[in-house]
Scaffold this active site. Structure first.
Site, PDB file in Angstrom:
ATOM      1  N   HIS A  17      -6.736   5.743  -1.503  1.00 22.27           N
ATOM      2  CA  HIS A  17      -7.853   4.849  -1.964  1.00 22.27           C
ATOM      3  C   HIS A  17      -8.687   4.589  -0.715  1.00 22.27           C
ATOM      4  O   HIS A  17      -9.867   4.617  -0.500  1.00 22.27           O
ATOM      5  CB  HIS A  17      -7.732   3.793  -2.918  1.00 22.27           C
ATOM      6  N   LYS A  41      -5.573   0.054 -22.173  1.00 19.66           N
ATOM      7  CA  LYS A  41      -4.528   0.119 -21.211  1.00 19.66           C
ATOM      8  C   LYS A  41      -3.746  -1.122 -20.758  1.00 19.66           C
ATOM      9  O   LYS A  41      -4.588  -2.301 -20.683  1.00 19.66           O
ATOM     10  CB  LYS A  41      -4.831   0.963 -19.902  1.00 19.66           C
ATOM     11  N   ARG A  89      -7.809  14.692  -5.339  1.00 20.94           N
ATOM     12  CA  ARG A  89      -6.609  14.957  -4.560  1.00 20.94           C
ATOM     13  C   ARG A  89      -6.159  16.355  -4.772  1.00 20.94           C
ATOM     14  O   ARG A  89      -5.655  17.073  -3.713  1.00 20.94           O
ATOM     15  CB  ARG A  89      -5.371  14.248  -5.244  1.00 20.94           C
ATOM     16  N   SER A 127      -1.734   6.239  -8.092  1.00 16.76           N
ATOM     17  CA  SER A 127      -1.332   5.062  -8.598  1.00 16.76           C
ATOM     18  C   SER A 127       0.046   5.116  -9.619  1.00 16.76           C
ATOM     19  O   SER A 127       1.014   4.308  -9.352  1.00 16.76           O
ATOM     20  CB  SER A 127      -2.371   4.383  -9.265  1.00 16.76           C
TER      21      SER A 127
END
Length: 159
Positions: A17, A41, A89, A127
């Protein structure tokens, strides 16, 4: 002034990040790092903790740290920003991000999404993976900023 919003859960913030943020500052005058708050979440770190990690790791005054609830494009419109910055990514990220970008364009035609590839040093870091490795006692030092590393150790240290 060229401003971009870099949204994400940042739970936790990783060096991948940070790579995106630092490189974005070469393209934009200001970057708003916007922590997404999703009531569906249960994050490992609170909204305030995540914002504090970002502020600590990004002391540059051109980086603003904020949070948003609801639709990202509504947040962007409210802030008067028309560029969303998304990190990629791997090829597997592209399909999901492509869907999001097109939905955002449908909802807000004046808001554009810019994709930036994560640096090769961190393309495998997410993460979720960092949380899982830390949970099982693996070493995530060097994958996250020092403050996040210490917080993960404190969270997962067996008492």
């Amino acid at each position: 002034m060229r401003i971009a919003i870099y949204p994400g859960s940042f739970d936790p913030l990783t060096n991948g990040h940070l790579s995106i943020i630092h490189r974005a500052l070469q393209m934009f005058d200001r970057v708003i790092v916007a922590v997404a708050v999703n009531p569906k979440k249960t994050p490992l770190f609170t909204e305030e903790e995540r914002k504090a990690f970002i502020r600590e790791a990004c002391p540059d005054p051109r980086v603003e740290v904020d949070a948003f609830h609801g639709l990202l494009v509504e947040y962007a419109k409210a802030r008067g920003v028309n560029v969303l910055l998304r990190g990629l990514r791997a090829v597997s990220d592209f399909e999901y991000e492509f869907q999001l970008a097109n939905m955002n364009r449908k909802l807000a035609p004046g808001v554009e999404t810019v994709f930036m590839m994560t640096g090769e040093d961190y393309f495998y870091v997410s993460s979720n993976l960092v949380r899982e490795v830390a949970l099982f006692g693996g070493d995530v030092e060097g994958l996250v900023p020092p403050g996040v590393f210490q917080a993960l150790r404190a969270k997962y240290t067996k008492k």
